[in-house]
Structures are given as C-alpha cells and as structure tokens.
Design an enzyme around this catalytic site. Structure first.
Site, PDB file in Angstrom:
ATOM      1  N   HIS A 135     -15.711   1.266  14.423  1.00  0.00           N
ATOM      2  CA  HIS A 135     -16.327   1.896  13.379  1.00  0.00           C
ATOM      3  C   HIS A 135     -16.203   0.786  12.034  1.00  0.00           C
ATOM      4  O   HIS A 135     -15.152   0.156  11.853  1.00  0.00           O
ATOM      5  CB  HIS A 135     -15.802   3.020  12.858  1.00  0.00           C
ATOM      6  CG  HIS A 135     -14.067   3.212  12.751  1.00  0.00           C
ATOM      7  ND1 HIS A 135     -13.442   3.237  14.008  1.00  0.00           N
ATOM      8  CD2 HIS A 135     -13.577   3.211  11.760  1.00  0.00           C
ATOM      9  CE1 HIS A 135     -12.058   3.102  13.579  1.00  0.00           C
ATOM     10  NE2 HIS A 135     -12.128   3.004  12.209  1.00  0.00           N
ATOM     11  N   CYS A 191      -3.960  -1.124  -9.435  1.00  0.00           N
ATOM     12  CA  CYS A 191      -5.322  -0.439  -9.421  1.00  0.00           C
ATOM     13  C   CYS A 191      -6.477  -1.271  -9.101  1.00  0.00           C
ATOM     14  O   CYS A 191      -6.667  -2.426  -9.629  1.00  0.00           O
ATOM     15  CB  CYS A 191      -5.442   0.069 -10.912  1.00  0.00           C
ATOM     16  SG  CYS A 191      -7.208   0.649 -11.408  1.00  0.00           S
ATOM     17  N   CYS A 194      -8.624  -1.836 -12.965  1.00  0.00           N
ATOM     18  CA  CYS A 194      -8.015  -2.835 -13.969  1.00  0.00           C
ATOM     19  C   CYS A 194      -7.101  -3.563 -13.489  1.00  0.00           C
ATOM     20  O   CYS A 194      -6.388  -4.358 -14.525  1.00  0.00           O
ATOM     21  CB  CYS A 194      -7.623  -1.699 -15.026  1.00  0.00           C
ATOM     22  SG  CYS A 194      -6.028  -0.945 -14.843  1.00  0.00           S
ATOM     23  N   HIS A 208      -3.830   7.936 -12.550  1.00  0.00           N
ATOM     24  CA  HIS A 208      -4.449   6.958 -13.036  1.00  0.00           C
ATOM     25  C   HIS A 208      -5.774   6.572 -12.246  1.00  0.00           C
ATOM     26  O   HIS A 208      -6.824   6.341 -12.860  1.00  0.00           O
ATOM     27  CB  HIS A 208      -3.559   5.415 -12.853  1.00  0.00           C
ATOM     28  CG  HIS A 208      -4.440   4.317 -13.491  1.00  0.00           C
ATOM     29  ND1 HIS A 208      -4.429   4.012 -14.821  1.00  0.00           N
ATOM     30  CD2 HIS A 208      -5.024   3.303 -13.036  1.00  0.00           C
ATOM     31  CE1 HIS A 208      -5.265   3.033 -14.980  1.00  0.00           C
ATOM     32  NE2 HIS A 208      -5.633   2.453 -13.870  1.00  0.00           N
ATOM     33  N   GLU A 212      -9.398   6.534 -14.100  1.00  0.00           N
ATOM     34  CA  GLU A 212     -10.406   5.365 -13.570  1.00  0.00           C
ATOM     35  C   GLU A 212     -11.742   5.982 -13.166  1.00  0.00           C
ATOM     36  O   GLU A 212     -12.868   5.518 -13.402  1.00  0.00           O
ATOM     37  CB  GLU A 212      -9.803   4.339 -12.867  1.00  0.00           C
ATOM     38  CG  GLU A 212      -8.847   3.495 -13.419  1.00  0.00           C
ATOM     39  CD  GLU A 212      -9.236   2.431 -14.483  1.00  0.00           C
ATOM     40  OE1 GLU A 212     -10.132   2.555 -14.935  1.00  0.00           O
ATOM     41  OE2 GLU A 212      -8.600   1.457 -14.448  1.00  0.00           O
TER      42      GLU A 212
HETATM   43  P1  5GP Z   1      -9.494   3.443  10.683  1.00  0.00           P
HETATM   44  O1  5GP Z   1      -8.064   3.543  10.064  1.00  0.00           O
HETATM   45  O2  5GP Z   1      -9.393   3.824  12.222  1.00  0.00           O
HETATM   46  O3  5GP Z   1     -10.255   2.339  10.457  1.00  0.00           O
HETATM   47  O4  5GP Z   1      -9.925   4.665  10.160  1.00  0.00           O
HETATM   48  C1  5GP Z   1     -10.729   5.893  10.677  1.00  0.00           C
HETATM   49  C2  5GP Z   1     -11.378   6.906   9.848  1.00  0.00           C
HETATM   50  O5  5GP Z   1     -11.961   8.016  10.803  1.00  0.00           O
HETATM   51  C3  5GP Z   1     -10.374   7.442   8.793  1.00  0.00           C
HETATM   52  O6  5GP Z   1     -10.827   7.267   7.657  1.00  0.00           O
HETATM   53  C4  5GP Z   1     -10.429   8.884   9.248  1.00  0.00           C
HETATM   54  O7  5GP Z   1     -10.527   9.601   8.005  1.00  0.00           O
HETATM   55  C5  5GP Z   1     -11.816   9.036   9.950  1.00  0.00           C
HETATM   56  N1  5GP Z   1     -11.545  10.323  10.948  1.00  0.00           N
HETATM   57  C6  5GP Z   1     -10.641  10.429  11.765  1.00  0.00           C
HETATM   58  N2  5GP Z   1     -11.114  11.391  12.675  1.00  0.00           N
HETATM   59  C7  5GP Z   1     -12.127  11.857  12.322  1.00  0.00           C
HETATM   60  C8  5GP Z   1     -13.079  12.834  12.905  1.00  0.00           C
HETATM   61  O8  5GP Z   1     -12.712  13.384  13.738  1.00  0.00           O
HETATM   62  N3  5GP Z   1     -14.331  12.913  12.292  1.00  0.00           N
HETATM   63  C9  5GP Z   1     -14.655  12.039  11.516  1.00  0.00           C
HETATM   64  N4  5GP Z   1     -15.759  12.256  11.049  1.00  0.00           N
HETATM   65  N5  5GP Z   1     -14.021  11.000  10.643  1.00  0.00           N
HETATM   66  C10 5GP Z   1     -12.576  11.034  11.443  1.00  0.00           C
HETATM   67 ZN    ZN Z   2      -6.709   0.783 -13.544  1.00  0.00          ZN
END
Ligand code: 5GP
Ligand code: ZN
Length: 219
Positions: A135, A191, A194, A208, A212
């Site tokens: 992903h 941050c 900034c 913060h 922002e």
């Molecule tokens: P990673 O750390 O693996 O790059 O990010 C995985 C992402 O998948 C995280 O941002 C998390 O919030 C998201 N995520 C985990 N489980 C699910 C799910 O069942 N459905 C969706 N839509 N997102 C998920």
């Molecule tokens: Zn800042």
C-alpha cells in the site's frame, strides 16, 4: 490476522461504499485509511498479485511496475488536492464559479491561480509497513487527526521512515534500507511546518499541531 485487513478491499472493492473505497479499476484500489493520521489520508492498493505480499522496497525494484504505481499516485494526488480545495479552499463557491467560467470564456493568464493544493499532499511508503498488502500512503501534510495517538504515529510520517514515492528506485546504499538501525521512530519530535523541536513531549506536539493546522488550512 489483523495485518491482512487490506486484502478484502483488493478482492472485492465493489462491495464498499464510496466513503470507504474512493475508486477502483483493474490494477488499483484507492481507499480511505480507517485510522487517518492527517485530515485527509488515503491508501493506494496495487492489485498485482505477484507484488502484494512484497516489501515495497522489493516491489518497486520492478521498474515497469514502479512507473505504473507512480502514474496512479499522480492521479490520486490530484484527487486528494481537489478534496482539500473543496474542504479548505478560500471562498470555494467563487473558486468553483471561476472554474466553470473557464470552460466558456477562458482568459487563463489573467485569472489568479489559487493555492496549489497538490503541494500539500505527501505520497510514500513506510520503511517498515505494519500491514501485509502493498500500500502507498497519500495524505495531507497536516498530521492533524484524533487517530494520531502514539509517538510512532507522528514519526512514521515525519522522519525518513516515510519514504516518498518519487525517491524510488532507492540506491543500494540508501540508509533508509536500515530503518531500525537509524532509530527514526524514537527520534525527538520536530514540527513538520515550522521545524520547532518538541523533544519527547507528545502532548505539547499535539497542541502545536492543532495550531499549525488552523494556520495551514486558512493560509
Ligand atoms: P503501514 O504502517 O502498514 O504503512 O500503514 C498501514 C495503514 O493501514 C495505517 O495507516 C492504518 O491506519 C491503516 N489500516 C489498518 N487497518 C485498516 C483497515 O482495516 N482498513 C483501512 N481502510 N485501513 C487500515
Ligand atoms: Zn510548527
């Protein structure tokens, strides 16, 4: 298991409502992250079966595949930028009227350009993903979300642990290939906007980030 949660979207994207699956085609599914770490947080899921269980660094060794993914992220970045403009754009009604007027009566060089919202979107992968299916994160730069609850949530999007898609292919000796050794997730907070340091003070950082966010969206 919990780490396989993204597989269902790839297998049956048509079974989800539009507030979950943004779009799908033969090669990709774009979804909303269920635990968004910014005010807008999307995930691009390539459907290619031979790549889906690979680490992104390995999957992107295939130049042809990488180009395909990059092209799709450019599409999704535009889409995300459009969403930010709708949400935060100054006088969006007037902005929309202006865009409609363009089609019939176009003097483009005389019109104000407006904010480039594509610049406010970041696209990349985590050096150590937690979810199994390949992903790519597409999110607004604000890092403003109730779901950003842990230190590692902030640093995973705000240090070299987050690897921008345009940095691929990675060089053989790129230090980001050894993210644990580099200790990105344990670094002091900085941050994103900034550059101010917050040490290890997460509560202060969160306050913060809210300030922002307010400034950023109305800029
Ligand atoms: P990673 O750390 O693996 O790059 O990010 C995985 C992402 O998948 C995280 O941002 C998390 O919030 C998201 N995520 C985990 N489980 C699910 C799910 O069942 N459905 C969706 N839509 N997102 C998920
Ligand atoms: Zn800042």
């Amino acid at each position: 298991g919990a780490r396989d949660g993204l597989g269902a979207y790839i297998a049956k994207p048509e079974t989800y409502p539009p507030n979950v699956v943004v779009y799908h085609n033969a090669d990709f599914v774009a979804i909303h992250d269920m635990f968004p770490k910014s005010s807008l947080h999307l995930l691009l899921l390539p459907r290619e079966q031979t790549k889906t269980y690979l680490h992104p660094f390995d999957a992107f060794e295939d130049a042809e595949f990488l180009e395909k993914v990059k092209a799709e992220t450019r599409k999704l970045r535009k889409l995300a930028a459009g969403e930010l403009r709708r949400k935060y754009g100054k006088d969006s009604a007037q902005e929309q009227a202006r865009q409609t007027a363009l089609s019939t009566d176009p003097p483009p060089d005389e019109l104000p350009q407006g904010r480039d919202w594509e610049q406010e979107v970041v696209v990349g992968v985590h050096a150590v993903p937690s979810m199994n299916h390949l992903h790519i994160h597409v999110l607004s730069v604000d890092r403003y979300s109730d779901r950003l609850k842990h230190r590692k949530h902030y640093n995973s999007f705000s240090t070299p642990f987050f690897v921008p898609i345009d940095d691929f292919p990675l060089a053989e000796d790129d230090v980001r290939r050894h993210p644990t050794k580099e200790g990105y997730l344990k670094r002091d907070f900085t941050c994103w906007r900034c550059g101010r340091g917050f040490g290890n003070r997460f509560v202060e950082l969160k306050q913060h980030l809210e300030q922002e966010f307010t400034e950023w969206k109305k800029l």
